[in-house]
Structures are given as C-alpha cells and as structure tokens.
Design a protein around this motif. Structure first.
Motif: not given
Length: 146
Positions: A107-110, A61-64, A17-27, A80-86
């Motif tokens: 995190i802030k997500v839009e 599916d992840v691009v910085y 069953i295909p599911s809906d997807t979204v693109a997110l910008k995460v800070k 494994s680290i994702v620094p603050e401000g990325s």
C-alpha cells in the motif's frame, strides 16, 4: 479504571482520554484479501463480505474514491477483497497507531490535511477583523455609513 488502562495498553487509546486522529489516503498497490473474514487496515474495515456472492462493503470511516470492496472465492472459502489500484480515504485513524505501524509495500499511504475546527477563537477573531475591514470598504464605495 482497569478497563481504561487495558484499552491504552492494547489499543493505544481510551474512551476517557481523547486521542489525536488523522485522515489517510490509501492506494492499494497489490490486491488485499482475507479468507472468511474482513480486510482490516489501521483498525478500519476495508472490506466485509459474508459469502462468495454477497458483495462486500467498507466499514465506518472508509470511503472508496476508486475501486472498492468485493467478495469472491469458492464455496465455503469465500473472501473479502480490495482489488489492486483501489484508493480509499480513511477518517479518524488513531495518530499513534498510524505512526507506530511500519511501512507495507502493498500500500501507499499519505496523510490528508483536514480543515481545522472553525470554532477556534483565534481564527474567528481573524475572520471578524477581515470582514469588518471589507464592510468598511463597501460602505466607503457606497458613500454612506450603514
């Protein structure tokens, strides 16, 4: 059939069953890290390292667009680290999963608006009408009927 039911119950999606997807910008407002494992957000690998000095890479599916994935830690206890401000863009995130996930103060997500499928019949018809009108204007300016 049982496998699909299991996938729907656990992962909220199925290969049938295909599911809906979204693109997110995460800070990342604070550093995110994981000891001896991946940093995962919305089922996407944000940072994958294999040792202290290995460096880290994002998953599919992840691009910085700012910052990036790092590795660190000490000896056997690498991180494994994702620094603050990325800031990262996540593509193909399951919409139901995103909507059911609670707010995280780290995190802030839009949601990013993506272009609609250009094969939509209604859009193609509108585009054709617009182009035909423009072609008529050009023919009139040239003084001929091409």
């Amino acid at each position: 059939r049982r496998k699909n039911k299991y996938m729907e119950d656990v992962y909220n999606c199925s290969d049938q069953i295909p599911s809906d997807t979204v693109a997110l910008k995460v800070k990342f407002l604070k550093e995110a890290s994981s000891t001896c494992s991946d940093v995962i957000l919305f089922r996407k690998v944000m940072a994958r390292a294999s040792g202290r000095y290995s460096g880290a890479r994002p998953g599919d599916d992840v691009v910085y667009i700012k910052g990036g994935a790092l590795s660190g830690g000490i000896g056997r206890y690498w991180r494994s680290i994702v620094p603050e401000g990325s800031i990262a863009v996540l593509a193909n995130v399951n919409k139901d999963l995103f909507e059911k996930t609670g707010a995280d103060p780290r995190i802030k997500v839009e949601v990013i608006e993506t272009e609609t499928d250009s094969t939509d019949a209604g859009m193609l018809l509108e585009e054709r009408e617009r182009l035909l009108k423009r072609l008529a204007e050009i023919n009139e300016l040239l003084g001929g009927d091409l």
